[in-house]
Design an enzyme around this catalytic site. Structure first.
Site, PDB file in Angstrom:
ATOM      1  N   HIS A 124       0.845  -1.199   0.000  1.00 36.18           N
ATOM      2  CA  HIS A 124       0.000   0.000   0.000  1.00 36.18           C
ATOM      3  C   HIS A 124       0.874   1.241   0.000  1.00 36.18           C
ATOM      4  CE1 HIS A 124       0.757  -0.684   4.290  1.00 36.18           C
ATOM      5  NE2 HIS A 124       0.269   0.514   4.596  1.00 36.18           N
ATOM      6  N   HIS A 126       1.239   4.000   2.028  1.00 40.41           N
ATOM      7  CA  HIS A 126       1.716   4.777   3.177  1.00 40.41           C
ATOM      8  C   HIS A 126       3.234   4.946   3.141  1.00 40.41           C
ATOM      9  CE1 HIS A 126      -2.094   4.088   5.860  1.00 40.41           C
ATOM     10  NE2 HIS A 126      -2.231   5.095   5.014  1.00 40.41           N
ATOM     11  N   ASP A 128       5.524   4.985   5.307  1.00 41.99           N
ATOM     12  CA  ASP A 128       6.371   4.052   6.056  1.00 41.99           C
ATOM     13  C   ASP A 128       6.437   2.678   5.390  1.00 41.99           C
ATOM     14  OD1 ASP A 128       3.666   3.598   6.823  1.00 41.99           O
ATOM     15  OD2 ASP A 128       4.306   2.633   8.676  1.00 41.99           O
ATOM     16  N   HIS A 182      -7.654  -0.777   5.330  1.00 40.23           N
ATOM     17  CA  HIS A 182      -6.622   0.091   5.916  1.00 40.23           C
ATOM     18  C   HIS A 182      -6.364   1.258   4.972  1.00 40.23           C
ATOM     19  CE1 HIS A 182      -3.210   1.165   8.413  1.00 40.23           C
ATOM     20  NE2 HIS A 182      -2.412   1.133   7.356  1.00 40.23           N
ATOM     21  N   ASP A 201      -0.322  -4.041   6.175  1.00 42.36           N
ATOM     22  CA  ASP A 201      -0.996  -3.585   7.386  1.00 42.36           C
ATOM     23  C   ASP A 201      -2.443  -4.055   7.462  1.00 42.36           C
ATOM     24  OD1 ASP A 201       1.301  -2.311   8.133  1.00 42.36           O
ATOM     25  OD2 ASP A 201       0.541  -0.272   7.896  1.00 42.36           O
ATOM     26  N   HIS A 239       4.635  -4.721  11.075  1.00 43.24           N
ATOM     27  CA  HIS A 239       4.906  -3.934  12.277  1.00 43.24           C
ATOM     28  C   HIS A 239       5.078  -4.831  13.502  1.00 43.24           C
ATOM     29  CE1 HIS A 239       4.184   0.190  10.785  1.00 43.24           C
ATOM     30  NE2 HIS A 239       3.305  -0.381   9.974  1.00 43.24           N
TER      31      HIS A 239
END
Length: 326
Positions: A124, A126, A128, A182, A201, A239
């Protein structure tokens, strides 16, 4: 390093371009802050390989997460709690990196291993998960593989994939699932021959992602795609959230003995400073409350009726986690 961090305020239920711009600025500055810390405390150091280990602190050291005849996976910690995954297909020697938040730790491990990077795989958009895309692409001349549904937000994307597609990686084929919720364009890569899934995520060890760009029904539909997969599939989430997730899980499902035993092991491993990821999909089926809205104990805990659809029960669990302060 001295940094000013952006402060973003979002009205409930909105996802404005202004907010997303502000959020990306914050993430970018956060990455800069983490790079400062890496500069102070030193670089990556290879440790003894440790399969399916668990962690109290987010270690700066890259470790072998799994090695089998089909796929070698190296865990590369980044930022405060991200995991970047370097994967190598042994038959061809091809190397890819999954969700590189930053380039420096990836390059360090590549140099240590003597590997040549050919692909970036993004789940995705994002920052990070994509912050290292352009730097790595410039340095290595590689291809970026990412979600078709979110191609305009994936830096440097070359190959667009979506639900039902297969992506060839040496002798392996990855099946792609659309797993929005998400983010609206989130995807998951599943390597059945290697018994490995990279959910970004969407799915965490004992948890799941927040629904930033979706709703409970969309997120439950995405999570449901994991349920038919074999229990001995390794889950390489992005994560180090497992211990905090475990605290919530035992709060909402206190009589689950398998969960109690798992939490005890997590706490033991964390006390030794070892990573918690990957987990096995089978243990997620048994202990992850976000995958178990059918379970009567979960329904009772969130005061759901027997007649409520699974996605609504999931939504109750997600809301309870969002408000949990244990």
């Amino acid at each position: 390093c001295i940094l000013r961090l952006a402060c973003c305020v979002l009205e409930p239920g909105t996802h404005s371009e202004r907010f997303r711009s502000c959020q990306m600025q914050f993430l970018s500055q956060s990455i800069a802050a983490q790079r400062c810390r890496v500069a102070v405390y030193g670089g990556i150091q290879t440790r003894v390989p440790f399969l399916r280990t668990m962690s109290a602190h987010h270690s700066r050291g890259a470790t072998t997460a799994s090695t089998n005849s089909k796929l070698e996976v190296v865990r590369v910690p980044a930022l405060s709690d991200n995991y970047i995954w370097l994967v190598r297909e042994p038959a061809s020697g091809l190397v890819a990196v999954v969700d590189p938040s930053e380039a420096a730790p990836v390059n360090t491990v590549l140099q240590q291993k003597g590997w040549s990077l050919k692909y970036i795989i993004n789940t995705h958009h994002h920052f990070d998960h994509t912050g290292g895309n352009l730097e790595l692409k410039k340095q290595h001349g590689l291809q970026v593989v990412g979600p078709r549904a979110d191609a305009d937000r994936i830096p440097g994307i070359d190959v667009q994939v979506g639900d039902g597609d297969t992506w060839k990686f040496g002798e392996l084929e990855a099946t792609v699932f659309d797993t929005p919720g998400h983010t609206r364009g989130h995807i998951t890569f599943y390597f059945p021959q290697a018994k490995a899934v990279f959910p970004g995520d969407t799915l965490f060890a004992l948890g799941c992602g927040k629904t930033f760009e979706g709703d409970p029904q969309t997120m439950w539909s995405s999570l449901s795609k994991f349920l038919p997969l074999p229990g001995d599939t390794a889950v390489y989430c992005a994560h180090e959230y497992t211990q905090s997730n475990a605290k919530f899980a035992v709060h909402i499902d206190p009589n689950n003995q398998a969960l109690q035993q798992r939490k005890k092991k997590i706490d033991e491993f964390r006390s030794r400073g070892e990573p918690t990821v990957p987990s096995w999909l089978g243990e997620e089926f048994d202990t992850n409350p976000f995958l178990r809205p059918k379970d009567s104990a979960i329904r009772s805990s969130v005061q759901a009726t027997d007649n409520e659809p699974d996605w609504e029960v999931f939504g109750r669990v997600r809301a309870a986690k969002d408000n949990f302060r244990g």
